[in-house]
Design a protein around this motif. Structure first.
Motif, PDB file in Angstrom:
ATOM      1  N   ALA A   1      38.433 -14.472   8.353  1.00  0.00           N
ATOM      2  CA  ALA A   1      38.866 -13.040   8.618  1.00  0.00           C
ATOM      3  C   ALA A   1      37.486 -12.399   8.401  1.00  0.00           C
ATOM      4  CB  ALA A   1      39.885 -12.785   7.249  1.00  0.00           C
ATOM      5  N   VAL A   2      37.642 -11.043   8.618  1.00  0.00           N
ATOM      6  CA  VAL A   2      36.374 -10.159   8.104  1.00  0.00           C
ATOM      7  C   VAL A   2      36.748  -9.849   6.655  1.00  0.00           C
ATOM      8  CG1 VAL A   2      35.112  -8.103   8.570  1.00  0.00           C
ATOM      9  CG2 VAL A   2      35.890  -9.374  10.521  1.00  0.00           C
ATOM     10  N   TYR A   3      35.771 -10.245   5.982  1.00  0.00           N
ATOM     11  CA  TYR A   3      35.970  -9.690   4.358  1.00  0.00           C
ATOM     12  C   TYR A   3      35.033  -8.563   4.178  1.00  0.00           C
ATOM     13  CZ  TYR A   3      38.311 -14.351   3.560  1.00  0.00           C
ATOM     14  OH  TYR A   3      38.898 -15.118   3.421  1.00  0.00           O
ATOM     15  N   TYR A   4      35.712  -7.810   3.308  1.00  0.00           N
ATOM     16  CA  TYR A   4      35.399  -6.325   3.073  1.00  0.00           C
ATOM     17  C   TYR A   4      35.330  -6.068   1.506  1.00  0.00           C
ATOM     18  CZ  TYR A   4      36.491  -4.968   7.778  1.00  0.00           C
ATOM     19  OH  TYR A   4      36.555  -4.882   9.107  1.00  0.00           O
ATOM     20  N   CYS A   5      34.228  -5.575   0.936  1.00  0.00           N
ATOM     21  CA  CYS A   5      34.108  -5.203  -0.439  1.00  0.00           C
ATOM     22  C   CYS A   5      34.456  -3.719  -0.266  1.00  0.00           C
ATOM     23  CB  CYS A   5      33.025  -5.440  -1.235  1.00  0.00           C
ATOM     24  SG  CYS A   5      31.668  -4.457  -0.585  1.00  0.00           S
ATOM     25  N   ALA A   6      35.007  -3.193  -1.769  1.00  0.00           N
ATOM     26  CA  ALA A   6      35.255  -1.957  -1.633  1.00  0.00           C
ATOM     27  C   ALA A   6      35.489  -1.472  -3.207  1.00  0.00           C
ATOM     28  CB  ALA A   6      36.689  -1.600  -1.024  1.00  0.00           C
TER      29      ALA A   6
ATOM     30  N   GLY B   1      32.619  -1.155   2.485  1.00  0.00           N
ATOM     31  CA  GLY B   1      31.401  -1.771   3.292  1.00  0.00           C
ATOM     32  C   GLY B   1      31.945  -1.956   4.781  1.00  0.00           C
ATOM     33  N   GLN B   2      30.890  -2.575   5.329  1.00  0.00           N
ATOM     34  CA  GLN B   2      31.044  -2.897   6.870  1.00  0.00           C
ATOM     35  C   GLN B   2      31.766  -4.126   7.316  1.00  0.00           C
ATOM     36  OE1 GLN B   2      28.240  -3.576   5.580  1.00  0.00           O
ATOM     37  NE2 GLN B   2      27.958  -5.366   6.370  1.00  0.00           N
ATOM     38  N   GLY B   3      31.832  -4.973   6.190  1.00  0.00           N
ATOM     39  CA  GLY B   3      32.439  -6.383   6.357  1.00  0.00           C
ATOM     40  C   GLY B   3      31.431  -7.300   6.889  1.00  0.00           C
TER      41      GLY B   3
END
Length: 123
Positions: A92-97, A114-116
């Motif tokens: 997957a694409v992982y994002y922090c938030a 973030g942009q991933g």
């Protein structure tokens, strides 16, 4: 305002490990709960893990519990996600938030993203 930049994604074989890092800018980083989400093709954005502003509380999705570890360093303005025993379904694409209100589980509770970074696990 908080700006987030993820790094550390890549291609790994099943059973391998990756460590994702999220660098934050902004003087109020230490006051935000920080979460990781992921988005796989054809699926909805999925909660992965969250850590409280102090690092004293963490919550994981059942799908990653026991394999992933979230941590943060408020002195360095970073939050990391150590991913072990990776499976193809972790691709997957992982994002922090960042969540101003604490330990959010739902994406709409988060204020900054973030942009991933892409994680691909081959079988």
């Amino acid at each position: 305002q908080v700006q987030l930049v993820e790094s550390g994604g890549g291609l790994v074989q099943a059973g391998g490990s990756l460590r994702l890092s999220c660098a934050a800018s902004g003087r109020t980083f230490s006051s935000y709960g920080m979460g990781w989400f992921r988005l796989a093709p054809g699926k909805e954005r999925e909660f992965v893990a969250v850590i409280s502003w102090s690092g004293g509380s963490v919550v994981y999705a059942d799908s990653v519990k026991g394999r992933f570890t979230i941590s943060r360093d408020n002195a360095k303005n970073t939050v990391d996600l150590q991913m072990n025993s990776l499976k193809p379904e972790d691709t997957a694409v992982y994002y922090c938030a960042a969540d101003e209100n604490g330990l959010g589980f739902r994406h709409y509770e988060y204020d900054y993203w973030g942009q991933g970074t892409q994680v691909t696990v081959s079988s």
